[in-house]
Design an enzyme around this catalytic site. Structure first.
Site, PDB file in Angstrom:
ATOM      1  N   GLU A 197       0.820  -1.210   0.000  1.00 17.90           N
ATOM      2  CA  GLU A 197       0.000   0.000   0.000  1.00 17.90           C
ATOM      3  C   GLU A 197       0.856   1.263   0.000  1.00 17.90           C
ATOM      4  OE1 GLU A 197      -3.656  -1.965   2.627  1.00 17.90           O
ATOM      5  OE2 GLU A 197      -2.162  -0.690   3.596  1.00 17.90           O
TER       6      GLU A 197
ATOM      7  N   GLU B 137     -12.415  -3.907  -1.737  1.00 19.26           N
ATOM      8  CA  GLU B 137     -12.155  -5.145  -1.003  1.00 19.26           C
ATOM      9  C   GLU B 137     -12.837  -5.082   0.350  1.00 19.26           C
ATOM     10  OE1 GLU B 137      -7.996  -5.813  -0.514  1.00 19.26           O
ATOM     11  OE2 GLU B 137      -7.633  -6.254  -2.636  1.00 19.26           O
TER      12      GLU B 137
END
Length: 508
Positions: free
Chosen positions: A217, A417
């Site tokens: 990330e 998600e």
């Protein structure tokens, strides 16, 4: 070819090869078509294929044999593709510029043989929490050696604690890795991947997600990745990661430039300890120094460094894979547990300058848009009211709405998600609600949803009814994908109608 030029694309000694068993066990997602009516009244055949011990990393002598049968079995069951996590710590493990692609080539060749697609995830970070972790993959050994010689290549907080998850972005463009910068090392690996798999790009390999930081990330390691699942409940504020000499040099230069040298000696000294009420800190409390001229200076610099890091990698990736007809994507973290406060401390320490008075995500979304990247984010199943029973400051739903609005405003594709593992009917409906929040009113919504971290219990008949109902509802709105996590492997299901909504997002 020269030693530094050619990947190991052919069979070599057993000790030099990354075994396919390892790659499967350490992070492949299998994507299978969801059949409206499972054969013989049961659950689709992926359950048997993914549920065996062969998916567990190195846990069974029969695992290697079973992998030879898994792919054809999955293909026969309607599997459409495999997601490969391409670990820097495996491919360039022992020596710089010596790339070992053999195990990955075996997977892609096998996928091609059985008509499967592949999505590659470029993972430049550490996997797992340590050598005792079943899925432990550290950074390349030669990188760790450089970190031993120069500890400042890794991040440090104000207590001097080092994070080995990812190389400090403070040395992004400095030749700290055997004469190369980290950005050059990332680019060289992606370029080697492109050259090695060129014949598969756009046909078999249809998507590439580029790792941008810890956990893949775009963020700082303000809280260790393995603790993030508990951090939202414990309310950890995190720590600013700006105390390696390279980050401090940048901070000092910026402070000197505006004539405030005293601001360049480090991060806020009154910010936090790892678990503390933000209102008891001088920096994060509602009327704290986060909103002072010093706070604005520091947070602009800290978040700006992260944005520049993302820009550098996305630019390299877009240039390297331009013209290969693959969808590019990047991921942001879901730090929602202080969203209900004025200062949003856990977002600030992660590198997102997002507060009650400032939108910190628009610049990130615009950066993704400049390079035609899809943005991936989580928390789609979470609700404010439920999380507030555990942590009153948590606002996952509000946090996600801000990200979705930013994606809509900047007109970039989105990939969603789930964050947690156990979902009920109410959670399913929340995913549907948030999906519509993004896509409703858009003429051509480019949206997909990845259902991750499912356990095998979901495929039991009494759980399957509500799940399959949810999938049908999602397929009427946008693209749906799901992942079964079984000892490091993931099985993904998507409805037949999904491809109509794919746009530039992967449709398998």
């Amino acid at each position: 070819m020269g030693r530094g030029e050619s990947p190991m694309s052919g069979p070599g000694p057993a000790s030099d090869r990354v075994p396919a068993k390892r790659l499967f066990g350490w992070g492949t997602r299998i994507r299978a078509q969801l059949q409206p009516t499972p054969p013989e009244g049961g659950v689709p055949g992926v359950r048997k294929a993914a549920g065996g011990r062969g998916w567990s990393h190195g846990a069974d002598d029969k695992a290697e044999e079973s992998h030879g049968a898994i792919v054809p079995a999955l293909a026969a069951a309607g599997v459409e593709g495999v997601v490969m996590e391409v670990w820097w710590g495996l491919v360039e493990r022992e020596f710089p510029r010596i790339y070992n692609w053999q195990g990955y080539l075996e997977i892609v060749e096998m996928a091609k043989r059985f008509g499967l697609k592949v999505r590659a995830v470029m993972a430049f970070h550490q996997c797992g929490s340590g050598p005792d972790d079943l899925f432990w993959i550290p950074l390349p050994l030669w990188v760790l050696e450089e970190m031993d010689k120069d500890p400042d290549v890794s991040y440090a907080d104000r207590f001097g604690r080092r994070s080995m998850e990812y190389i400090s972005l403070g040395c992004d463009v400095l030749p700290v890795l055997h004469g190369r910068s980290p950005i050059q090392a990332y680019a060289d690996l992606m370029r080697s991947f492109r050259d090695t798999f060129r014949s598969f790009l756009g046909g078999i390999i249809t998507g590439i997600q580029v790792g941008l930081g810890p956990g893949g990330e775009l963020r700082y390691p303000s809280c260790p990745t393995q603790k993030l699942t508990q951090a939202s409940r414990s309310g950890e504020l995190g720590e600013f990661q700006c105390y390696d000499k390279y980050m401090l040099a940048s901070l000092r230069a910026c402070a000197y430039k505006i004539g405030m040298r005293e601001w360049g000696y480090g991060g806020p000294i009154d910010a936090s300890s790892l678990m503390q009420n933000p209102e008891s800190t001088e920096f994060f409390r509602s009327d704290g120094s986060w909103n002072s001229p010093y706070g604005e200076f520091f947070l602009e610099w800290y978040s700006g460094m992260l944005l520049l890091h993302g820009e550098r990698i996305c630019k390299e990736a877009e240039t390297i894979f331009r013209g290969n007809e693959v969808n590019m994507s990047g991921k942001v973290g879901g730090f929602h547990w202080h969203y209900g406060t004025q200062s949003h401390p856990s977002e600030l320490t992660s590198g997102y300058y997002n507060t009650s008075a400032r939108d910190g995500y628009i610049p990130i979304v615009r950066m993704f848009g400049r390079y035609s990247f899809t943005m991936c984010c989580s928390c789609f199943e979470m609700q404010d009211t439920e999380e507030q029973q555990i942590n009153p400051a948590s606002r996952p739903e509000s946090f996600l709405k801000q990200l979705l609005l930013a994606a809509r405003i900047c007109d970039i594709p989105l990939e969603g998600e789930n964050y947690s593992t156990n979902l009920d009917n109410e959670s399913f409906q929340q995913v549907l609600k948030m999906s519509k929040f993004y896509s409703d009113g858009l003429e051509m919504p480019s949206f997909s949803f990845n259902f991750v971290r499912m356990d095998k219990n979901l495929f039991e008949p009494h759980n399957w009814v509500s799940f399959s109902r949810f999938v049908r509802q999602m397929s009427a709105v946008n693209m749906f994908q799901a992942s079964l996590d079984s000892g490091g492997g993931h099985t993904t299901l998507s409805p037949p109608s999904a491809s109509a909504f794919a746009g530039t997002v992967l449709a398998y």
